[in-house]
Design an enzyme around this catalytic site. Structure first.
Site, mmCIF file in Angstrom:
data_model
loop_
_atom_site.group_PDB
_atom_site.id
_atom_site.type_symbol
_atom_site.label_atom_id
_atom_site.label_comp_id
_atom_site.label_asym_id
_atom_site.label_seq_id
_atom_site.Cartn_x
_atom_site.Cartn_y
_atom_site.Cartn_z
ATOM 1 N N ARG A 1 0.859 -1.193 0.000
ATOM 2 C CA ARG A 1 0.000 0.000 0.000
ATOM 3 C C ARG A 1 0.889 1.235 0.000
ATOM 4 O O ARG A 1 0.516 2.280 0.484
ATOM 5 C CB ARG A 1 -0.963 -0.005 1.189
ATOM 6 C CG ARG A 1 -0.321 -0.311 2.526
ATOM 7 C CD ARG A 1 -1.367 -0.510 3.610
ATOM 8 N NE ARG A 1 -0.819 -1.192 4.760
ATOM 9 C CZ ARG A 1 -0.709 -0.681 5.983
ATOM 10 N NH1 ARG A 1 -1.105 0.548 6.220
ATOM 11 N NH2 ARG A 1 -0.217 -1.392 6.972
ATOM 12 N N ASN A 2 2.101 1.055 -0.537
ATOM 13 C CA ASN A 2 3.092 2.128 -0.556
ATOM 14 C C ASN A 2 3.773 2.231 -1.909
ATOM 15 O O ASN A 2 3.873 1.240 -2.630
ATOM 16 C CB ASN A 2 4.183 1.834 0.478
ATOM 17 C CG ASN A 2 3.828 2.394 1.835
ATOM 18 O OD1 ASN A 2 3.507 3.572 1.963
ATOM 19 N ND2 ASN A 2 3.865 1.545 2.834
#
Lengths: 383, 85
Positions: free
Chosen positions: A194-195
């Protein structure tokens, strides 16, 4: 051969053709339940086989099995409740055995729910079991406490997909499985993210890739916390990384449309099951996977895998990577003998701060091509 | 089979349990084996091992989930999206 779907077969509850037209017509007359964006992604994931073997929102027996034993009634591992909450008013007049229409916030009919059970639940117990805390400061707990009073369970049918601005990156498990086969991959490692990628991520991925045929980068697209990278930024950053730093035909990237529960260890198992359904044989679990704050130990999400000998996907556990000035490269504590003074940790916060100031992080933290892509955005972070 | 040692682990579980007979000699071997491990009972250990074995056999029975028509349709989409040449 890719891994066997969880439960043995991929669920497909996407209705098409003449039957879809008939059901859409019927749905107009039914009681309607509005799904927010997150619940709509759950619906799509059930229908498309991402959550196989689930065929609908959980009934009470399934929920109890998940909460207390981390297993479905069939004995299959399953750690995260997939439930639909409703208010008594919304479900007024509906009885078990009825159908209800599931609609998006804009009023689009998304699907049908064949109601098998309407039941109450204990929110505090739910939170304690899933998140290991009843603290309302935990985002997953807060969300649980905000849920409506009742749950409604039963099989679903998907009639319309909700709006999806990332169609180009959207693949169902049946499609990734064919894709992996066409590429000739027999072993595939899944990577949850999620980065935007820094070099720590890249080294974990490449270390895993050294032992398998292909890498499946599967960014989670959906509701995130303030300060997280925006979805489109993550995808663009990975495109830059893959184009410049990965061998051709070694990586596939497709999105996972779901939302972070921040359930730490339980969510790590859930994420592994999802990647198993996509066809992965291995799954990377790093430090504090799906964690938030200090609610979970740094490697608790790795330890939980020992409770599931029948998961059907092999976890690959990684310690945190860092840059060591003495080694002159990126290493982790298992292979670097040098002390803390030589180590530069990949701090997400520090990288974010530099990017927010319009600065390119140093080359040993983030690839310049990746940083440049991120810096094209006025604000690459969720507000 | 001593039942009392199973009680604590089952207290939180909502699953129903049944009894499977194994030779007492094997039971005693397992009881010795699991001392000092994370397993809290013989049943705990046997369940763990059986799940591992059953999952392995189930995986061997995996069937191709697609018809040739499905595969062609999917390949068409994959080409359109740029995943396949």
């Amino acid at each position: 051969m890719t891994s066997r779907p969880h439960g043995g077969r991929l669920i497909n509850r996407v209705v098409s053709g003449r039957r879809r037209e008939l059901l859409l017509e019927e749905a107009k007359e039914l009681t309607k339940i509005t799904l927010n964006r997150d619940w709509a992604t759950d619906l799509v994931n059930i229908a498309g086989g991402v959550f196989s073997p689930l065929e609908g929102f959980m009934v009470q027996e399934e929920l109890m099995g998940v909460l207390y034993d981390m297993r479905l009634p069939s004995d299959l591992p399953w750690t995260i409740p997939i439930v639909l909450d409703v208010s008594p008013e919304e479900i007024s007049g509906v009885e078990e055995g009825d159908d209800v229409a599931l609609v998006s916030e804009s009023g689009l009919i998304l699907g049908l729910l064949h109601v098998e059970e309407i039941y109450g639940y204990d929110k505090k117990e739910f939170a304690e079991r899933v998140f290991k805390t009843r603290d309302a400061n935990h985002p997953g707990v807060a969300r649980t406490y905000a849920m409506k009073e009742l749950l409604v369970g039963g099989k679903i049918d998907l009639l319309n997909e909700p709006e999806n601005k990332f169609y180009k990156y959207t693949l169902y498990p049946a499609e990734t499985r064919v894709l992996f086969r066409e590429k000739g991959w027999r072993t595939i490692v899944g990577f949850q993210t999620r980065n935007a990628p820094h070099l720590g991520h890249e080294y974990i991925q490449k270390t895993a890739l050294a032992f398998v045929d292909g890498l499946f980068i599967n960014p989670l697209i959906g509701k995130k916390k303030k300060g997280d990278f925006k979805d489109e930024v993550i995808l663009a950053a990975y495109e830059a990384l893959i184009k410049n730093y990965y061998p051709k035909n070694s990586v596939v990237m497709a999105i996972l449309r779901t939302w972070m529960r921040y359930a730490g260890p339980r969510e790590a198992i859930f994420h592994a099951i999802i990647r198993k359904n996509f066809g992965c044989t291995h799954f990377i679990v790093g430090r504090d996977h799906a964690g938030v704050g200090n609610y979970y130990g740094p490697y608790e999400a790795q330890e939980i895998f020992s409770e599931f000998p029948d998961l059907g996907i092999t976890p690959l556990f990684f310690r945190e990577f860092f840059y060591c000035k003495k080694c002159g490269g990126i290493v982790n504590e298992r292979i670097c003998p040098h002390s803390q003074e030589y180590r530069i940790v990949f701090s997400g916060t520090k990288i974010r701060e530099m990017l927010m100031r319009g600065e390119r992080p140093p080359d040993y933290m983030m690839r310049p091509e990746v940083a440049d892509v991120i810096l094209k955005w006025d604000n690459p972070f969720v507000e | 089979m001593p039942v009392d040692e199973e009680v604590s682990e089952k207290k939180l579980s909502r699953r129903k349990f049944t009894t499977v007979s194994i030779p007492i000699t094997l039971y005693n071997r397992i009881k010795n084996l699991i001392q000092g491990t994370g397993f809290t009972s013989v049943s705990d250990y046997v369940t763990y091992v059986l799940r591992e074995v059953v999952a392995m056999h189930e995986a061997e029975r995996s069937e191709e989930p697609f018809t040739p028509e499905d595969v062609e349709r999917i390949k068409e989409k994959l080409r359109a999206l740029g995943y396949l040449d």
